[in-house]
Each structure stands twice: as structure tokens, then as C-alpha cells.
Design a protein around this motif. Structure first.
Motif, PDB file in Angstrom:
ATOM      1  N   GLY A 415       0.800  -1.223   0.000  1.00 14.80           N
ATOM      2  CA  GLY A 415       0.000   0.000   0.000  1.00 14.80           C
ATOM      3  C   GLY A 415       0.829   1.267   0.000  1.00 14.80           C
ATOM      4  O   GLY A 415       0.388   2.312   0.469  1.00 14.80           O
ATOM      5  N   ARG A 416       2.037   1.201  -0.522  1.00 12.85           N
ATOM      6  CA  ARG A 416       2.836   2.427  -0.638  1.00 12.85           C
ATOM      7  C   ARG A 416       2.370   3.160  -1.889  1.00 12.85           C
ATOM      8  O   ARG A 416       2.989   3.082  -2.941  1.00 12.85           O
ATOM      9  N   LYS A 417       1.303   3.863  -1.714  1.00 14.05           N
ATOM     10  CA  LYS A 417       0.642   4.490  -2.861  1.00 14.05           C
ATOM     11  C   LYS A 417       1.309   5.817  -3.233  1.00 14.05           C
ATOM     12  O   LYS A 417       1.706   6.010  -4.379  1.00 14.05           O
ATOM     13  N   VAL A 418       1.437   6.684  -2.269  1.00 11.24           N
ATOM     14  CA  VAL A 418       1.983   8.000  -2.595  1.00 11.24           C
ATOM     15  C   VAL A 418       3.500   7.917  -2.780  1.00 11.24           C
ATOM     16  O   VAL A 418       4.157   6.999  -2.287  1.00 11.24           O
ATOM     17  N   SER A 419       4.027   8.904  -3.461  1.00 17.24           N
ATOM     18  CA  SER A 419       5.454   8.871  -3.804  1.00 17.24           C
ATOM     19  C   SER A 419       6.324   9.050  -2.574  1.00 17.24           C
ATOM     20  O   SER A 419       5.950   9.755  -1.638  1.00 17.24           O
ATOM     21  N   PHE A 420       7.444   8.411  -2.599  1.00 17.11           N
ATOM     22  CA  PHE A 420       8.428   8.591  -1.526  1.00 17.11           C
ATOM     23  C   PHE A 420       9.806   8.324  -2.102  1.00 17.11           C
ATOM     24  O   PHE A 420       9.933   7.740  -3.186  1.00 17.11           O
ATOM     25  N   GLU A 427      12.729   6.853  -6.664  1.00 17.95           N
ATOM     26  CA  GLU A 427      11.403   7.207  -6.154  1.00 17.95           C
ATOM     27  C   GLU A 427      10.532   5.964  -6.086  1.00 17.95           C
ATOM     28  O   GLU A 427      10.509   5.161  -7.016  1.00 17.95           O
ATOM     29  N   TRP A 431       1.349   4.810  -7.223  1.00 11.45           N
ATOM     30  CA  TRP A 431       0.319   5.628  -7.872  1.00 11.45           C
ATOM     31  C   TRP A 431       0.916   6.481  -8.998  1.00 11.45           C
ATOM     32  O   TRP A 431       0.505   6.408 -10.154  1.00 11.45           O
ATOM     33  N   CYS A 432       1.907   7.312  -8.638  1.00 11.74           N
ATOM     34  CA  CYS A 432       2.502   8.205  -9.632  1.00 11.74           C
ATOM     35  C   CYS A 432       3.261   7.415 -10.693  1.00 11.74           C
ATOM     36  O   CYS A 432       3.294   7.799 -11.865  1.00 11.74           O
TER      37      CYS A 432
ATOM     38  N   GLN B 200      -2.532  -0.740   4.940  1.00  7.77           N
ATOM     39  CA  GLN B 200      -1.797   0.047   3.941  1.00  7.77           C
ATOM     40  C   GLN B 200      -2.037   1.543   4.132  1.00  7.77           C
ATOM     41  O   GLN B 200      -1.111   2.348   4.062  1.00  7.77           O
ATOM     42  N   SER B 204       0.573   4.769   5.436  1.00  9.15           N
ATOM     43  CA  SER B 204       0.699   6.072   4.779  1.00  9.15           C
ATOM     44  C   SER B 204       0.510   7.209   5.778  1.00  9.15           C
ATOM     45  O   SER B 204       1.220   8.210   5.737  1.00  9.15           O
ATOM     46  N   GLU B 267       5.194  14.938  -0.840  1.00  5.60           N
ATOM     47  CA  GLU B 267       5.100  13.547  -0.373  1.00  5.60           C
ATOM     48  C   GLU B 267       4.070  13.436   0.739  1.00  5.60           C
ATOM     49  O   GLU B 267       3.345  12.452   0.843  1.00  5.60           O
ATOM     50  N   ARG B 271       1.100  15.706  -3.764  1.00  7.59           N
ATOM     51  CA  ARG B 271       1.606  16.149  -5.061  1.00  7.59           C
ATOM     52  C   ARG B 271       0.449  16.243  -6.041  1.00  7.59           C
ATOM     53  O   ARG B 271      -0.566  15.573  -5.871  1.00  7.59           O
ATOM     54  N   ASP B 273       0.297  15.025  -8.904  1.00  4.55           N
ATOM     55  CA  ASP B 273       0.010  13.758  -9.586  1.00  4.55           C
ATOM     56  C   ASP B 273      -0.590  12.705  -8.654  1.00  4.55           C
ATOM     57  O   ASP B 273      -0.779  11.555  -9.052  1.00  4.55           O
ATOM     58  N   HIS B 274      -0.883  13.095  -7.432  1.00  7.68           N
ATOM     59  CA  HIS B 274      -1.665  12.190  -6.567  1.00  7.68           C
ATOM     60  C   HIS B 274      -3.155  12.305  -6.866  1.00  7.68           C
ATOM     61  O   HIS B 274      -3.952  11.526  -6.366  1.00  7.68           O
TER      62      HIS B 274
END
Lengths: 686, 377
Positions: A415-420, A427, A431-432, B200, B204, B267, B271, B273-274
Motif C-alpha cells: 500500500g505504498r501508494k503515494v510517492s516517496f 522514487e 500511484w505516480c 496500507q 501512509s 510527499e 503532489r 500527480d496524486h
């Protein structure tokens, strides 16, 4: 060591021999091949064949958006595609049976009159069974037999010519070298120096592909991927071994080698042993390693004193027992139904019909997709000619992109959806990544339940719920909207409607005939258990239990019991979460299933047991064996726990009318009880 | 079965050679098995450290004390910054101070909520649930709000955050948590008290409110976590910097492009693009909460020149509380807009912010500055 030859056999002994050895080997070969096609790479290879036949000489570059170089094994899949065009799935089955019978015949010739050899041939037949499914491994297997025969006849130029052909068909062509080294000494071959020159020549031959010298490098990388990649990145790709399997295989193989060596003390044999040992370390090459070692063993002179066959008491019994075991094992699907069983057609896990149905509207759309495994990629590309897939494990290993491929799947699962930003500066976040790569389709294997759970709260929604590979599209994109809405209403039906799951015999499915079920009535329930797992991963627990109960009623197996337990734990957890307590029904079911009442996440102190409110044991037993009618009938008490259990049984059996009546009675008798509130909650969500 | 092997009592030279080979191969077998057992299991379950997120490394990052030894003024100043106060453990005295005794009654449903201290913890008691929920963590700096959460393990072995429907607001009262719709405020079961998040989603949430969130076999190790956004959350490569301070090889944010820099903030602050294209619209009022996603949509950001770099840090110093004085921000605008040489849209007034970046109220008494700089209707 003193070698003895066997005595000549009389005509009656020959007859006995044919009956006791020939028949079991032939039957074993037939049974081992008369099983539905289940190779997860089948469609991927067929689609590659189709691409080449349509005039594209670099199929991977055409099909994969991440691939930039041409394939060495560009012709891989063309033969299977040709057979598929000719005869469809039936044609591929015929090819499979032909290869198995051919192998059985070859082995039968090698059996001679030796008990050891006969025993060994049967073992070898089982070991090479995976190559019977039409694939590049089949080509590798037949090529090994051919090269061994050519080497024994000292036809070195023919071997070189075949190496060129082989390299253009399969990355397994690297096996030409150990096979050549193993068998070349039988003739009047030059010494070690001559062998080395021929090995170099063969390496050049292996480079005569559109990929050039890199194709030999590819072969090496795929033969020992664990040398070039961290082991963790190989998990789930089909190129890894579990530590236990790996250790056992290595031990068996090396032990076998120790037996071989005393019979033929040559330094070259050691090279072969080491090379094939390396092959054993990769599970997918086990059948090929078994073939090479088998050929070596069969060609050895007998190192034991053989008696006349008819004098060897018990030999017939032993061989027949082994053959019978193999036959029964495979006919019935192995222990716990883990493998395919006697049948015809194509296995549920790679059935194309579902994917074709899901993607019917998108056949001509130019879309990009990420697939979690090669089965998904093959099914998707076969169903949609215009789609491109990001990568598949084999191409990712060859192209040094395995880490990227694996981490995408890992990000999806965790579930590491957002960027990191990762510690290595790259990266992460799926998602991205998918947006940047213009991906609009996700194909997820049902085995990856963490991915299914992770996608639940996102905009990625399944286009269907029952496919062997689940296709996801983004909600809000017009092309997917209608399918997503249809699936949404199906979810409601399965979870809240009066839906009941029924088991069915797959003899009625055109692409799959389950001969074992047709003759014995024992249904193959693997697809049902898989489906229950999918529902559970998507938090559709009622649908999951409705799917698994008929399997329990039919006579559940361990994997079914395990799935049932997981569903019950989910139910108990939700009860605790929502009402602060776990019902007597769930507590007793858990106790029945695991001999203790424990639910991960629920403090032990909150799993209090009220003996006076216990549900009758008959009801629990009936429920755990899938008989909801008997379970409901066993509930005679009017306590709130009994009423709750009754509602659960009625609801899970799809009998919503009686469930409503039970709820009304509970609301009248126990309006403020947490269990009444639990049911109301269930209905409110609906 | 009887053995038919005839073994000579005195081996010949060949047989002794054979024996040596057999011994050698047996030895090789043993070594192989040991190798497989020792090497493979470890690597099969353990992800290499370098692919983990910056704040999920296997070992703890450089401590704030270490940073203090050389950058005392920065560290002291940072202590009061909202970033440094984004997550309080449930047993922190401030949690008790903020929540203990606070009550809320929903006028529509009559549901009651009350935070009370018991057994060294603060608990949420409600008429909607028979058992109270313990406050394990308090999310947020308090600039806008602070939301308590309860942490539970789920049957899959993951960590699930239960986000309370009540939050603390700067007027020192509790009320509905931001983002809850009318319908969500009146849900039965657990959702009437706290919103459960999947493992998950929970990861986050915690990722953005911690400096270090270690994981053990894909499970969050909250006992070891370092709460709040501290130095090393943004200044990467701190370990190398501490070891070789003279090289100064810590992450230099000015070396990032403006978009990279905004996206690094994004982050957590989101962003662009999210979001989907539909969500990235001026008509989407909720977008106002996500400044970094809005900022990159603006003409000021897109058309910026290298000599007048424009990113989050043009106006905000992440080491301290953002200024509440509009004049401070107006002056930032004027840097570019005072001359046609930099921007063709010269300033006509010195009150830019009030019109082009107004504060929008998206929750009762809760305003956010709209960072989508534009001329409004």
C-alpha cells in the motif's frame, strides 16, 4: 568394481518383461500428460509466437514497453502458436501427449532388463513431467535428447548447427554445453583441448541470434538468476526456490551424482555434475537437470550383479506399485489437490475465457498495463492485441530491471501508494509510477491478496470478480465506468443479496474436462477456494463464506479449512471492532477450528466466554461442515446468542427472508443488545 | 529387498580413486546444503535496506542531539515548528491536557463523546460503543487541528489505525473530525466512533508524521518509531554528513529543481500527480488543503525564471511556524512583480494575498490558504 551382465532372457521372460515394465511406463507417461495445460507461461509464449508470425521479429520489444533490445529467443512460441492455430487447445494437448509418449518410449528402450534402470526411468518420467506442457522447456528437453544422441555419434557440426537453432528458440540453449561435455567422450573425441575448442565454438553458435553475443549472457543470467540478483527480488517471479526445496533438491542431486561418479571416473563428469547442480538450484530448470543426469545414469554400465529378471522376486510388485502410485497420484491431483488431475483442456488458473470477457470492449484500445506475473501478461496480451505490458519477470531479469519490477509489486502489496524517496535515491510509490508510465490497466494474480486489499480503498477497481487474473481499471475513466458499475452491483449481490454459490463439475466447461470428477464425482474445488480468498481480500466476508460453505459441505480439504478459519477470524475481528465483543458463535467456531479461542488483534481479555449462552455443539459442527440447514435446525434456544447465530446461518445461506424474520424477533426481544446492533450495522451498510 | 552388490575386500587403485571422488562429491553436497540453508533464508525474507523509504531504514537515523551539537540554533528554532509536533504518543502529558474531560454531544443524533483519563491513558467513551477506545497517538501540530487515533492489529497481522471521529481544535474544544460528511457522522458500529483504516492506509498516515518508522517483516514497529518530522526526515544522507562533516554531503534542497522541491514537500502535503484530472480543479474546494498540489498549477510556478526561484520555501521556512502576517507574503510577491523584467504582470497594489490567495473556510472555524494563485471571479 566388478561388473556383471545379465543372463539372456527366454521368450516367456521377454513377454513378462514387456508386461511388467513396458505397460507401467507407458501408462505413467500417458497419465502424466493427460492433464489440463497449466503452464503459467503458456499464453505469454503463444502471444510471442503470434507476434513473430505476424511479422514482428522482436516480440518482447513489441509487447513490453520496457524492453529496448531484440530477443535472442525470438522464435520462442512459434511452434506452439502453429499448433494452436492448427488445433487450438486440443492441438496443444495432442502435442503434450505426443511428447510424453515419445519420452516414455525412449526410456523404455533404455530400460534393458535392469530393475534399477526401470525404477530410474519411472522416477525420471515424473521429474520431467513439467516439460510436457508445450513451452520453451519442451524444446529444451527434446534438444537435450537430440544433442546427447548426436554427441554419442560424434556429429559435432550437427550439434553446432542445432545450437544455432536452439539459441533462436529458447534461452535454455545454454544446456548444449554440459550435454556436449557429458557425452562427447564416448567416441574417439580429441582430448580436453579439443573439447574446449568445441565449447568455444558452441558459445559462438549461441550468439548467432538477433541479440548477438548478449544472448549467451541472457542464457547464463536466466540459468543462475540468483547469482545476478538478490534472492528476495526473485520471490514470486517463478525463478526462485524456497530454501527447503532448494536444499533438498541440491542434496538429492549431489547424492545422485555421488552414485554416478564411481561408475565413470572422468574429470569431465565432475564439470557436468557441477553445471547441472547449478541448474538444479533454479527450480524451473530441474526437469532439464534431471534429464541430463538421467541420460548419464542410464548410459552407465550396470554396476550391480543382475539376476535374470524372472528370478528377481518382487520386482514386478515393486515396479507395478511405483507405477500405480504415480498413476493414482496424478489422476487424483496429488495430495490436497495441489496439482492438476486427469483431464483434458486448460486449467482454471490460466483459462483465457474470463480475461477475454473482461476485456471484450477494449480489444482494439491502445492501452498500457502492469501485470503482477507472467500469467496475467500472457492472458491480457492474448485477449487484447493492442495492449502493451510494462514488463514480465523473465524480460526484467534479462534487462536488469527485476528490482524495479519487484518493487512495483511490493509497493502495491504494502500500500505504498503515494510517492516517496528510497534510501538509494530512487522514487517509490505505485500511484505516480503508474500514471507517469501511462498505465490504465492492472492485472493482479488472485494469489496476491495483499495487492487486492491494498487496491480496495483506491480508484483502481476490478472489472470482474471471478477471473483467474483480476483486471483493474481506474474509476472515472469513461471506458471502464460501465464495467466497474456492473462489478459493483455484483459485489452487492454476493455480499448482501440472496446469492448462493453452487459447486459444479467442470466436465461441462468447453475448455476443460475433469475426467476424474466425471468418473468419481470428486469435484475440483481449487477455483472455489481461490475465489473465497479473493472475496476475503476484498473485505467481502459474507461472499467469501458463502463461497466456501458448499466446499465444506462437499468434504473440505485442509486448504479449505484454512480459508474458512481466516474468514471466521475476520468476522470475529469485525464483531469485536464494532461492538466491543465477539459472539459465542464465532468463539465456538474458532475453538472448533483451532482448538483455542484467539483472534489476531483482539486482546485475550476481551474474548470473554459466557458458558450459559453457548451455542449447541451440533449447530457448530454442522456449520463447520457447511450444512447450514442442519445448523439452523439445531438451534432451539431463544437466547440472543442463539438468535444471532440463527440469523448468521440464514444470512450466509442466502435466505434473506427468514433472516429478516429472525432480526425482527431480536429487535423485539433484545432491542439494545450489541449483537442486534451488529446485524443492524450489517444491514445499514447494505 | 536384498542387496546384490559385490564389494571386494581389497580395493584396487581405481576404486580408491573412485572413493576419493565420492568423498569429494559428498563434501560438496554438504557445503551446498549448508550454503543454501544459511544464505537463502535470510535474503528471501529481508528486503535490502536501500530500497526502503528514507524514514523506514533498518537502523535508527542520526539523532536530533547529534544535529544539535553543530546546528544548535536551527534545532532550537525547529522545536517550536509545527513539523516538529506532528505526532504525540498517547502517554504524553500534553495529550491529557488537551483531551481529558472534553465532551461533545451531537445535536442531531444525540450521540455523546467524552475523553477521560484512566490507567495512565486517555480513552474515548461514547454512547455508540460499549467499550472505550484508548488514545494511542495524537496526530497533527494543532495549527489547524489534532486528531486522536487508536492502533489495533488486524487479523492479517497488519497495523490498523482507528481515526477518531472527534478532533481537538485550536479553540480548545473537540468536534467532528475534518473531512467527515454528514452521513459519515452518523454511522453505526465502529465507524460511528472511529474510522478504521486498512494496514496500507495506516502506514501512509504514519509515514508522514514520523521521522523513523521501522518495519519488521512488513509490519510497523511502532514501539521503536521516532514520532514527528525531525531533521533527517528531509535532510537525507545525514549519516554520511555526520561521518564526513567536512564534505557537507547532506541533501541540498537548492540543488533540486523547483518541481522536485515542491514534490518532496508534496510527499506528505500531496503532489499534483496524486490527484485525478477531475480533482485538480479550481472548483474542488477540498484541494485548498493540499497547498503543494495547488501551487504547481499556478502561472507563477509554471512560468518562473531561474533567477527568481519559486517553490514552497520562497515563502515558508519549514524550520519555524509560518507567518500569520499577510504583509510578509505580499513582500514575497513583490520581489517578482515589481518589475516587468521578471514578470509582465506588475503589481498594482501591495495587498496581493487577500485577493489572490484568500483563506477559505472548509470546516467550521477552520480556514486554509488557497495556494492556487489566480485572478478570481
Amino acid at each position: 568394481m566388478i561388473l556383471h551382465t545379465s543372463h539372456a532372457l527366454s521368450p516367456s521372460d521377454e513377454g513378462n518383461f514387456n508386461l511388467t515394465v513396458g505397460f507401467p511406463i507407458g501408462a505413467a507417461a500417458l497419465v502424466l500428460s493427460l492433464q489440463p495445460l497449466s503452464n503459467v507461461e503458456l499464453w505469454w509464449q503463444l502471444v510471442r509466437g503470434r507476434t513473430v508470425m505476424s511479422g514482428e521479429w522482436a516480440p518482447s520489444r513489441f509487447l513490453l514497453s520496457h524492453e529496448v533490445l531484440a530477443n535472442g529467443d525470438w522464435l520462442n512460441g512459434t511452434i506452439a502458436w502453429g499448433v494452436f492455430l492448427w488445433g487450438g487447445i486440443a492441438g496443444l494437448m495432442v502435442l503434450k501427449i505426443f511428447v510424453a509418449l515419445f519420452t516414455g518410449g525412449r526410456l523404455l528402450k533404455k530400460c534393458g532388463r535392469s530393475f534399477q534402470r526401470t525404477f530410474f526411468c519411472l522416477t525420471l518420467l515424473v521429474a520431467v513431467q513439467p516439460v510436457f506442457d508445450p513451452s520453451s522447456s519442451t524444446f529444451d528437453f527434446l534438444s537435450i535428447l537430440l544433442v546427447a544422441a548426436l554427441a554419442q555419434k560424434q556429429r559435432y557440426f550437427s550439434i553446432a548447427a542445432w545450437a544455432v537453432v536452439w539459441a533462436n528458440f529458447s534461452t535454455g540453449a545454454i544446456w548444449v554445453i554440459p550435454v556436449f561435455v557429458a557425452f562427447v567422450h564416448h567416441g574417439r573425441m580429441v582430448g580436453v583441448r579439443g573439447t574446449a575448442i568445441w565449447v568455444c565454438a558452441l558459445l559462438v553458435c549461441l550468439s548467432l541470434t538477433p541479440r548477438g553475443p548478449l544472448s549467451a549472457v541472457d542464457m547464463l543470467v536466466l540459468a543462475v538468476p540468483w547469482l545476478f540478483n538478490e534472492a528476495v527480488f526473485l520471490t514470486g517471479t517463478g525463478y526462485s526456490n524456497s530454501p527447503v526445496t532448494m536444499s533438498v533438491m541440491a542434496a538429492i542431486f549431489m547424492g545422485l551424482s555421488a552414485l554416478v561418479l564411481p561408475g565413470t571416473v572422468r574429470s569431465r563428469k565432475i564439470i557436468v555434475v557441477v553445471l547441472t547442480g547449478v541448474g538444479v538450484m533454479t527450480a524451473r530448470y530441474l526437469p532439464l537437470a534431471a534429464t541430463v543426469s538421467g541420460l548419464i545414469l542410464i548410459d552407465l554400465p550396470d554396476n550391480v550383479r543382475l539376476k535374470k529378471l524372472s528370478h528377481f522376486k518382487g520386482m514386478r510388485v515393486v515396479v507395478s506399485a511405483i507405477a500405480a502410485t504415480i498413476v493414482i497420484w496424478n489422476v487424483a491431483g496429488g495430495i490436497g489437490g495441489r496439482s492438476d488431475r486427469l483431464g483434458w483442456g486448460i486449467a482454471d488458473s490460466i483459462d483465457l475465457r474470463f480475461t477475454e470477457r473482461d476485456l471484450q470492449q477494449h480489444q482494439n484500445s491502445h492501452l498500457k498495463a502492469h501485470c503482477t506475473d507472467v500469467n496475467g501478461a500472457g492472458l491480457l496480451l492474448m485477449a487484447c492485441r493492442s495492449v502493451q505490458v510494462l514488463d514480465v519477470p523473465e524480460a526484467a531479469i534479462r534487462g536488469d530491471r527485476l528490482q524495479e519490477f519487484w518493487l512495483m509489486n511490493h509497493d502495491l502489496a504494502t500500500g505504498r501508494k503515494v510517492s516517496f524517496i528510497r534510501q538509494n535515491g530512487t522514487e517509490g510509490g505505485w500511484w505516480c509510477e503508474l500514471i507517469n508510465k501511462d498505465v490504465s490497466l492492472l492485472v493482479v494474480s488472485p494469489k496476491r491478496q495483499a495487492v487486492l486489499t491494498s487496491l480496495e480503498p483506491t480508484l483502481w477497481k476490478p472489472l470482474s470478480l471471478d477471473s483467474p487474473q483480476l483486471v483493474f481499471g481506474v474509476a472515472g475513466i469513461r471506458r471502464f465506468n460501465s464495467q466497474i458499475l456492473t462489478t459493483r452491483s455484483q459485489r452487492d449481490l454476493f455480499e448482501y443479496g440472496g446469492w448462493r454459490h453452487e459447486l459444479y463439475c467442470r466436465t461441462s466447461v468447453p475448455s476443460h474436462t475433469d475426467l476424474w470428477a466425471a468418473t468419481t464425482g470428486f469435484l475440483d474445488v481449487r477455483a472455489d477456494i481461490r475465489q473465497a480468498g479473493v472475496f476475503r481480500a476484498m473485505a467481502m466476508n459474507v461472499a467469501a463464506v458463502r463461497t466456501i460453505l458448499p466446499v465444506l459441505d462437499f468434504g473440505g480439504r485442509p486448504s479449505c479449512q484454512q480459508e474458512f478459519l481466516k474468514i471466521q477470524q475476520q468476522f470475529a475481528w469485525y464483531e469485536w471492532l464494532n461492538s466491543g465483543q465477539v459472539s459465542a458463535l464465532r468463539r465456538q467456531v474458532l475453538h472448533r477450528l483451532q482448538s483455542e479461542v484467539s483472534v489476531p488483534g483482539v486482546p485475550e481479555g476481551e474474548l470473554v466466554s459466557d458458558k450459559t449462552a453457548a451455542i449447541p455443539n451440533d449447530a457448530i459442527l454442522s456449520y463447520c461442515s457447511g450444512d447450514l440447514t442442519a445448523a439452523t435446525a439445531a438451534l432451539t434456544s431463544q437466547t440472543v446468542e442463539a438468535q444471532y447465530a440463527k440469523h448468521v446461518f440464514q444470512w450466509e445461506s442466502g435466505d434473506s427472508r427468514n433472516a429478516d424474520t429472525t432480526l425482527s424477533m431480536m429487535e423485539a426481544a433484545y432491542p439494545d443488545h450489541p449483537l442486534t446492533a451488529m446485524i443492524r450495522l450489517q444491514r445499514d451498510v447494505q | 529387498m536384498s542387496s546384490n552388490v559385490e564389494t571386494p575386500r581389497n580395493g584396487t587403485g581405481t576404486e580408491r580413486g573412485v572413493h576419493r571422488y565420492a568423498v569429494a562429491v559428498s563434501g560438496l553436497t554438504f557445503v551446498t546444503v549448508v550454503f543454501a540453508l544459511m544464505i537463502v533464508p535470510r535474503s528471501a525474507v529481508q528486503l535490502p535496506d536501500h530500497v526502503f523509504p528514507l524514514n523506514s531504514a533498518g537502523i535508527a537515523p542520526v539523532s536530533e542531539e547529534k544535529c544539535f551539537s553543530c546546528h544548535e540554533d536551527h534545532v532550537v528554532r525547529f522545536e517550536e515548528a509545527p513539523h516538529h509536533n506532528t505526532l504525540l504518543p498517547g502517554d504524553d502529558p500534553l495529550v491529557t491536557e488537551l483531551l481529558n474531560g472534553k465532551t461533545f454531544t451531537d445535536a442531531d443524533s444525540g450521540a455523546e463523546f467524552r475523553y477521560a483519563r484512566r490507567d495512565k491513558s486517555v480513552w474515548l467513551e461514547s454512547s455508540r460503543r460499549s467499550r472505550p477506545l484508548r488514545v494511542d497517538w495524537l496526530f497533527g501540530s494543532g495549527h489547524h487541528a489534532r486528531t486522536p487515533v487508536t492502533v489495533v492489529e488486524n487479523p492479517g497481522g497488519g497495523t490498523s489505525v482507528l481515526q477518531h471521529v472527534m478532533s481537538w481544535y485550536p479553540d480548545d474544544a473537540i468536534g467532528w473530525t475534518l473531512g467527515l460528511t454528514e452521513e459519515q457522522r452518523d454511522r453505526p458500529g465502529i465507524e460511528g466512533v472511529a474510522q478504521p483504516h486498512t494496514a496500507q492506509e495506516s502506514r501512509s498516515c504514519l509515514m508522514c508524521h514520523t521521522t523513523w518508522l521501522p518495519e519488521t517483516e512488513d509490519r510497523l514497529d511502532l514501539a521503536r518509531t521516532l514520532p514527528n518530522v525531525s531533521c533527517t526526515r528531509c535532510h537525507t544522507q545525514a549519516e554520511a554528513h555526520v561521518t564526513h562533516a567536512e564534505n557537507g554531503n547532506i541533501q541540498d534542497w537548492s540543488a533540486l529543481t523547483p518541481l522536485e522541491s515542491v514534490n518532496r514537500c508534496g510527499e506528505c502535503h500531496r503532489r499534483a500527480d496524486h490527484f485525478t484530472a477531475d480533482e485538480l480543479s479550481t472548483s474542488n474546494e477540498l484541494l485548498v488543503r493540499f497547498a503543494s498540489a495547488s501551487l504547481v498549477q499556478t502561472s507563477c510556478f509554471v512560468n518562473q525564471l531561474p533567477e527568481t526561484r519559486f517553490d514552497c520555501m520562497t515563502c515558508h521556512d519549514p524550520h519555524e511556524r509560518a507567518s500569520a502576517n499577510p504583509v510578509f507574503y505580499d513582500q514575497r510577491c513583490i520581489v517578482c512583480h515589481q518589475s516587468n523584467a521578471v514578470c509582465s504582470f506588475s503589481e498594482t497594489t501591495d495587498e496581493c494575498i487577500s485577493c489572490h490567495m484568500p483563506k477559505i473556510e472548509i470546516h467550521e472555524g477552520l480556514k486554509f490558504t488557497d495556494h492556487w494563485i489566480r485572478i478570481r471571479d
